[in-house]
Design an enzyme around this catalytic site. Structure first.
Site, short mmCIF file in Angstrom:
data_model
loop_
_atom_site.label_atom_id
_atom_site.label_comp_id
_atom_site.label_asym_id
_atom_site.label_seq_id
_atom_site.Cartn_x
_atom_site.Cartn_y
_atom_site.Cartn_z
N HIS A 144 -4.56 -9.85 -2.18
CA HIS A 144 -3.31 -9.81 -1.42
C HIS A 144 -2.77 -11.20 -1.06
CE1 HIS A 144 -3.42 -5.55 -1.34
NE2 HIS A 144 -4.10 -5.35 -0.24
N HIS A 218 2.74 -2.67 2.68
CA HIS A 218 1.42 -2.11 2.98
C HIS A 218 1.38 -1.28 4.26
CE1 HIS A 218 -2.95 -1.95 2.75
NE2 HIS A 218 -2.96 -2.75 1.70
N GLU A 354 1.28 1.89 -2.22
CA GLU A 354 1.79 0.53 -2.42
C GLU A 354 2.37 0.44 -3.83
OE1 GLU A 354 -1.70 -2.04 -1.55
OE2 GLU A 354 -2.50 -0.20 -0.71
#
Ligand code: GLA
Length: 395
Positions: A144, A218, A354
């Site tokens: 991420h 997210h 996502e």
């Protein structure tokens, strides 16, 4: 700042008479201009980061009373209130009460994720003959966007109005070399709360050196209300014939596997919990669902990717996206996280959908490319659409 879109539009049309009419409206019991229109955005202080920086929070409301609160810190959706079948509002996303919660967060609640969503194996990749080494913040892998991904930076914010709703435009300049990535990347993410009960996210980005980009959002949803328990009873449908198996460190093996006959088949609505504990090697490595699904689509049109439904409230969220995949994550790493309103979030108390490109694409030449070159525009649109099932049945 309080911003009522519709009344602004009226004021513009009415030109010089606007102040007079506005005064008349306010001073009489009939309020023709403002009465039945409530789409608006306002800003206030959310709190402070550890270094004292003041952080704002914007409240977006649509004409039906749906409300999204978004902070420029991490481009984060802090709360999202939608009605159930009886019109009762509840906050359906997990989160924290203040900026400190987000500063210390390890779960990526509600945040914008970048420069690269999900994992890059070994925190390295090759691009145009050069090797790039990234932060390794998830065992040996990069996750991420690194130690300080886009979820931990302060975005510039600007309120705006779209034909279909109120918007918060966020922008961030990610420096050349940040978290190991090449190129200065200018990123924009616009959240639009539409009067059609959608939270639409429009992303764009450009670079001055060849780089890789994979942005996502997210939010953890619990359609019965954040903090109300686990999401195992939610029914989920995913428009995907294939998913992406992973190794023990959650890196794609490279295979795109048919969901046919597996616990990963969500082509018809199935409870999240109905197969999650089955003896399946992929469920074991993910501690549940933590996998990308290859959406059934050819191009990059905005298409329906997934739909979740919670039988108690009859709330439904649909996910539409221009992306080729969605990561379905069933909140397997939540473990006593202290959240909003004294809630404690435990394993599977929220789920994420996502929209993104495939994980670790820079190391998988066969996957759709995530490379962005100077002169090109990265574009992505994702829409979360909120309904209640009863309303859907109406002709
Ligand atoms: C993504 C990943 C998960 C986990 C969460 C954040 O969904 O796929 O493995 O890292 O983010 O906790």
């Amino acid at each position: 700042m309080l911003w009522n879109c519709e009344s602004r539009r009226h004021l513009k049309r009415l030109g010089g008479f606007a102040p007079l009419l506005l005064f008349t409206a306010i001073s009489s019991s009939v309020v023709p201009m403002i009465q039945n229109v409530t789409a608006r955005i306002d800003k206030r202080v959310f709190g402070r980061l550890a270094d004292g920086t003041a952080i704002d929070i914007y409240t977006l409301r649509n004409k039906n009373g749906i409300e999204a609160r978004i902070t420029p810190y991490g481009g984060t959706v802090v709360s999202l209130k939608t009605p159930d079948r009886r019109g009762r509002m509840a906050d359906i996303v997990l989160g924290y009460d203040n900026p400190a919660g987000y500063e210390n967060d390890q779960s990526y609640f509600g945040a914008l994720i970048g420069r690269y969503a999900n994992r890059i194996a070994g925190g390295r990749f090759f691009l145009e003959g050069a090797e790039y080494k990234l932060a390794r913040n998830n065992g040996a892998n990069h996750l991420h966007g690194g130690v300080r991904g886009f979820n931990k930076v302060l975005w510039q914010a600007r309120e705006s109005r779209r034909p279909d709703g109120v918007a918060l435009e966020l922008s961030y300049r990610s420096r050349d070399g940040e978290e190991g990535y090449p190129g200065n990347l200018n990123v924009n993410a616009v959240y639009i709360l539409t009067d059609a009960d959608e939270l639409r996210i429009e992303y764009s980005a450009s670079t001055d050196k060849t780089t890789v980009v994979n942005l996502t959002h997210h939010s953890y949803f619990n359609l019965a209300g954040a903090g109300s328990g686990n999401v195992l009873d939610h029914e989920l449908k995913i428009n995907a014939d294939r998913f992406i198996p992973v190794d023990t460190t959650l890196i794609p093996t490279g295979e795109l596997k048919s969901v046919d006959g597996t616990s990963f088949d969500f082509r018809s609505a199935t409870k999240i919990g109905s197969r999650i504990d089955q003896a399946d090697e992929q469920l074991r490595v993910g501690k549940g669902y933590d996998h990308s699904y290859v959406l059934n689509k050819k191009g990059s049109e905005l298409s329906l990717a997934a739909e979740a439904y919670e039988p108690g409230s009859e709330r439904t969220v649909q996910l539409w996206t221009t992306e080729p995949a969605i990561q379905f994550y069933s909140g397997n790493f939540l473990d006593g996280v202290k959240g909003k309103n004294n809630s404690i979030y435990n394993i599977r108390d929220g789920f994420c959908l996502e929209a993104q490109h495939f994980p670790d694409s820079p190391n998988h030449p066969a996957f759709p490319s995530t490379v962005l070159k100077p002169g090109e525009q990265y574009k992505q649109t994702t829409v979360y659409r909120f309904t209640v099932r009863k309303a859907e049945k109406k002709p």
